[in-house]
Enzyme design. Sequence first.
Site, PDB file in Angstrom:
ATOM      1  N   TYR A 191      21.323 -20.886  65.943  1.00 39.41           N
ATOM      2  CA  TYR A 191      20.845 -21.908  65.523  1.00 39.41           C
ATOM      3  C   TYR A 191      19.711 -23.499  66.263  1.00 39.41           C
ATOM      4  CZ  TYR A 191      22.808 -26.967  64.385  1.00 39.41           C
ATOM      5  OH  TYR A 191      22.889 -28.380  63.798  1.00 39.41           O
ATOM      6  N   LYS A 222      20.575 -20.171  61.534  1.00 37.21           N
ATOM      7  CA  LYS A 222      20.843 -22.052  61.041  1.00 37.21           C
ATOM      8  C   LYS A 222      19.205 -22.473  61.533  1.00 37.21           C
ATOM      9  CE  LYS A 222      23.254 -25.644  61.521  1.00 37.21           C
ATOM     10  NZ  LYS A 222      24.524 -27.117  61.856  1.00 37.21           N
TER      11      LYS A 222
END
Length: 292
Positions: free
Chosen positions: A130, A158
Amino acid sequence: MTPMGLYVPLITPFDEQGRVAFDALTALAHEVLDAGASGLVALGTTAEPHSLDGAEQARVIDAIAAVCGERRAALLVGAHTIEALRALAERPEITAALCLVPPFLRPGEEAVLAHFARLAEESPVPLVVYHVPYRSGQQLSVGTLRRLAGLPGVVGIKHAVGGIDADTIAFLADVPPGFAVLGGEDAYISPLLALGAHGGVLASAHVATADYAALIAAWRAGDVTQARPLGHQLAVLSAALFAEPNPSVIKAALHASGRIPTPTVRPPLLPATPAATARALRYATELTRTLA
């Protein structure tokens, strides 16, 4: 399994007594999968994990994992430490862990690479990095992104950098095979998909789930005629849903439509203002009318 398509990072609904509303959480999980989501995210930022105690976090994972197991849907779980990752063992429903780049410390790119190498070596499930530098404080160059993609056990990212920057463009021009780029910046998901992203982790997709799924499918199929206008409309909706700290407006919209029992968020967040709620609901209604 390489994560692709639409992933909805589920909110944590609360009841009138402030407890986790597990029946509402289960229903919401089924609803977004029915509407076309490829998978779900448990304990993402949108779930307010900072406000949940250990027992609540475990039960949230249990509830969402049960739905994903029943529906054979993909499941990502937010887990950022070796201890948290090890706790995911013996859960066959989990596709991968969503792991944040170490926040606040700004350890440097080499340290980030070493950190994820250690996590991946210890993790019982693959990792999705992330990357959200305006929250973590740590920038990652295109070279570092490619090196992350080459780490054994790291299957995706992400990507939420606040827009479309030069490193994003360069990275998407040559994504390593078998590695997924999932957009995490809701208002920018359409241009990111146009550049080659494989899907998105989109909190906005609690609302108009089918339309976000259709947007991803259209760009993946190269259907620019459908994707471009739909992307413009959904960007407006996403901006409205993120007009105040996430997930306050999303929860207010879900409550207004009768899908969760209260719009409650836990401290330090505050509930959405009536003006922000009304604006988001107006855009959601306009989107439905336009696409009808």
